[in-house]
Scaffold this motif. Structure first.
Motif, PDB file in Angstrom:
ATOM      1  N   GLU A  67       0.835  -1.203   0.000  1.00 23.16           N
ATOM      2  CA  GLU A  67       0.000   0.000   0.000  1.00 23.16           C
ATOM      3  C   GLU A  67       0.871   1.255   0.000  1.00 23.16           C
ATOM      4  OE1 GLU A  67      -1.950   3.486   1.315  1.00 23.16           O
ATOM      5  OE2 GLU A  67      -0.447   2.423   2.531  1.00 23.16           O
ATOM      6  N   ALA A  68       1.934   1.249   0.794  1.00 24.67           N
ATOM      7  CA  ALA A  68       2.839   2.398   0.849  1.00 24.67           C
ATOM      8  C   ALA A  68       3.546   2.589  -0.487  1.00 24.67           C
ATOM      9  CB  ALA A  68       3.863   2.208   1.966  1.00 24.67           C
ATOM     10  N   PHE A  69       3.906   1.486  -1.116  1.00 23.73           N
ATOM     11  CA  PHE A  69       4.552   1.548  -2.432  1.00 23.73           C
ATOM     12  C   PHE A  69       3.610   2.162  -3.467  1.00 23.73           C
ATOM     13  CE2 PHE A  69       4.432  -0.874  -6.452  1.00 23.73           C
ATOM     14  CZ  PHE A  69       5.534  -0.306  -7.070  1.00 23.73           C
ATOM     15  N   ILE A  70       2.363   1.713  -3.474  1.00 24.79           N
ATOM     16  CA  ILE A  70       1.392   2.245  -4.434  1.00 24.79           C
ATOM     17  C   ILE A  70       1.173   3.735  -4.200  1.00 24.79           C
ATOM     18  CG2 ILE A  70      -1.065   2.204  -5.072  1.00 24.79           C
ATOM     19  CD1 ILE A  70      -0.978  -0.836  -4.664  1.00 24.79           C
ATOM     20  N   ARG A  71       1.070   4.114  -2.944  1.00 28.10           N
ATOM     21  CA  ARG A  71       0.800   5.515  -2.606  1.00 28.10           C
ATOM     22  C   ARG A  71       1.970   6.426  -2.965  1.00 28.10           C
ATOM     23  NH1 ARG A  71       1.506   6.916   2.507  1.00 28.10           N
ATOM     24  NH2 ARG A  71       1.087   4.760   3.149  1.00 28.10           N
ATOM     25  N   GLU A  94       5.012   7.080  -8.631  1.00 23.06           N
ATOM     26  CA  GLU A  94       4.420   7.888  -9.695  1.00 23.06           C
ATOM     27  C   GLU A  94       3.400   7.052 -10.457  1.00 23.06           C
ATOM     28  OE1 GLU A  94       4.741  11.004 -10.492  1.00 23.06           O
ATOM     29  OE2 GLU A  94       6.263  11.532  -9.005  1.00 23.06           O
ATOM     30  N   HIS A  95       2.174   7.598 -10.595  1.00 17.95           N
ATOM     31  CA  HIS A  95       1.071   6.830 -11.167  1.00 17.95           C
ATOM     32  C   HIS A  95       1.383   6.349 -12.583  1.00 17.95           C
ATOM     33  CE1 HIS A  95      -3.049   5.436 -11.153  1.00 17.95           C
ATOM     34  NE2 HIS A  95      -3.273   6.035 -12.312  1.00 17.95           N
ATOM     35  N   HIS A  96       1.995   7.210 -13.390  1.00 18.27           N
ATOM     36  CA  HIS A  96       2.256   6.830 -14.780  1.00 18.27           C
ATOM     37  C   HIS A  96       3.237   5.669 -14.857  1.00 18.27           C
ATOM     38  CE1 HIS A  96       6.326   8.606 -15.012  1.00 18.27           C
ATOM     39  NE2 HIS A  96       5.855   9.530 -14.195  1.00 18.27           N
ATOM     40  N   TYR A  97       4.189   5.627 -13.904  1.00 16.08           N
ATOM     41  CA  TYR A  97       5.145   4.521 -13.886  1.00 16.08           C
ATOM     42  C   TYR A  97       4.468   3.228 -13.422  1.00 16.08           C
ATOM     43  CZ  TYR A  97       8.812   1.417 -12.218  1.00 16.08           C
ATOM     44  OH  TYR A  97       9.588   0.316 -11.989  1.00 16.08           O
ATOM     45  N   GLY A  98       3.701   3.318 -12.353  1.00 17.97           N
ATOM     46  CA  GLY A  98       3.052   2.126 -11.817  1.00 17.97           C
ATOM     47  C   GLY A  98       2.090   1.485 -12.784  1.00 17.97           C
ATOM     48  N   CYS A  99       1.486   2.283 -13.668  1.00 19.54           N
ATOM     49  CA  CYS A  99       0.465   1.778 -14.585  1.00 19.54           C
ATOM     50  C   CYS A  99       1.033   1.282 -15.907  1.00 19.54           C
ATOM     51  CB  CYS A  99      -0.578   2.867 -14.857  1.00 19.54           C
ATOM     52  SG  CYS A  99      -1.602   3.271 -13.426  1.00 19.54           S
ATOM     53  N   GLU A 100       2.337   1.381 -16.106  1.00 16.35           N
ATOM     54  CA  GLU A 100       2.920   0.934 -17.366  1.00 16.35           C
ATOM     55  C   GLU A 100       2.739  -0.574 -17.535  1.00 16.35           C
ATOM     56  OE1 GLU A 100       6.966   2.091 -17.587  1.00 16.35           O
ATOM     57  OE2 GLU A 100       6.533   4.230 -17.810  1.00 16.35           O
ATOM     58  N   LEU A 127       5.602  -5.417  -9.069  1.00 16.23           N
ATOM     59  CA  LEU A 127       6.383  -4.984  -7.917  1.00 16.23           C
ATOM     60  C   LEU A 127       5.681  -5.357  -6.605  1.00 16.23           C
ATOM     61  CD1 LEU A 127       7.599  -1.575  -9.353  1.00 16.23           C
ATOM     62  CD2 LEU A 127       8.926  -3.668  -9.041  1.00 16.23           C
ATOM     63  N   ALA A 128       4.346  -5.349  -6.605  1.00 20.93           N
ATOM     64  CA  ALA A 128       3.611  -5.824  -5.431  1.00 20.93           C
ATOM     65  C   ALA A 128       3.864  -7.309  -5.214  1.00 20.93           C
ATOM     66  CB  ALA A 128       2.113  -5.562  -5.606  1.00 20.93           C
TER      67      ALA A 128
END
Length: 244
Positions: free
Chosen positions: A16-20, A23-29, A46-47
């Motif tokens: 949860e801390a990682f997601i928060r 950067e949204h654009h990186y996480g959604c790639e 990564l999760a």
């Protein structure tokens, strides 16, 4: 069992801390197609790494993203991020699902909603809801007899049944994360899921619903704490009470 539950929460808190913080654009790639058939994004992969780090010592892991990981007598089934599309859309209904199987029997289920911190835990001895962020906020799970709406995942696959439910007065919402919807089934009037039954989607959630009326076939799942509502919904789907 306490050590396993504690490790699950440590992993969930870290994810949860990682997601928060990412950067949204990186996480959604997008990256590659996962073992479950869906496209994995950076958040998923990564999760998964975080869960493997915390849980691999407890048994073999079966993950929606990478499939079978490691070895062990017990089997841990995880969906690192349940509701990835919701996360990508910044819709607050996404989390994680973890089931522990021992001797081919589920003995623990944990489902967390990262968006609001709701976590549901069931073992052979207890079933409770607690906060991911505040450990002292904990309560036993009970059926909500005042519930007015149900949860219907993928109603577009059964439009006639969806229309009949509405015409019959059974309101529903379709939030888009199966494990979470099963976790909230005690709070809703009913829960329906139409589609392939993948272990990553339903194993932990179904264990959380073990005390509820349940129908499950290869492509329909119906759960309710209300016997009369359960029977009526079976009729709407032209089903009998004996699940396949």
């Amino acid at each position: 069992m306490d050590a396993f539950i504690e490790a699950c929460f440590k992993a969930a808190i870290e994810v949860e801390a990682f997601i928060r913080s990412t950067e949204h654009h990186y996480g959604c790639e997008p990256q590659t197609e996962g073992a479950g058939g869906d496209l994995s994004i950076n958040y998923d992969l990564l999760a998964e790494e975080i869960f493997v780090k915390h849980l691999s010592s407890f048994g073999k892991i079966l993950s929606e993203e990478s499939g079978s990981i490691g070895e062990g007598k017990d089997l841990i089934i995880i969906d690192p991020v349940d509701g990835s599309d919701n996360l990508m859309s910044e819709f607050p209904y996404y989390g994680t699902s973890i089931a522990l199987k021992r001797d081919n029997r589920t003995v623990a289920g944990i489902v967390c909603n990262f968006a609001n911190g709701d976590c549901f835990v069931r073992t052979e001895n207890e079933h409770y809801r607690r906060s991911l962020f505040r450990e002292d906020e904990r309560e036993d799970v009970h059926a909500n007899i005042h519930a007015k709406v149900g949860l219907f995942e993928k109603p577009g696959l059964h439009p006639d049944a969806a229309r009949t439910l509405m015409d019959t007065g059974f309101k529903f919402r379709s939030p888009g994360a199966v494990a979470l919807s099963l976790a909230y089934a005690h709070s809703a009037l009913y829960m329906v899921f139409v589609g392939p039954m993948r272990l990553y989607d339903v194993e932990a959630g179904l264990y959380l619903c073990e005390d509820l009326y349940t129908y499950r076939s290869k492509d329909i799942l119906i759960v309710s704490h209300n016997k009369d509502v359960f029977a009526k919904i079976l009729t709407i789907f032209n089903l009998s009470e004996a699940s396949e």
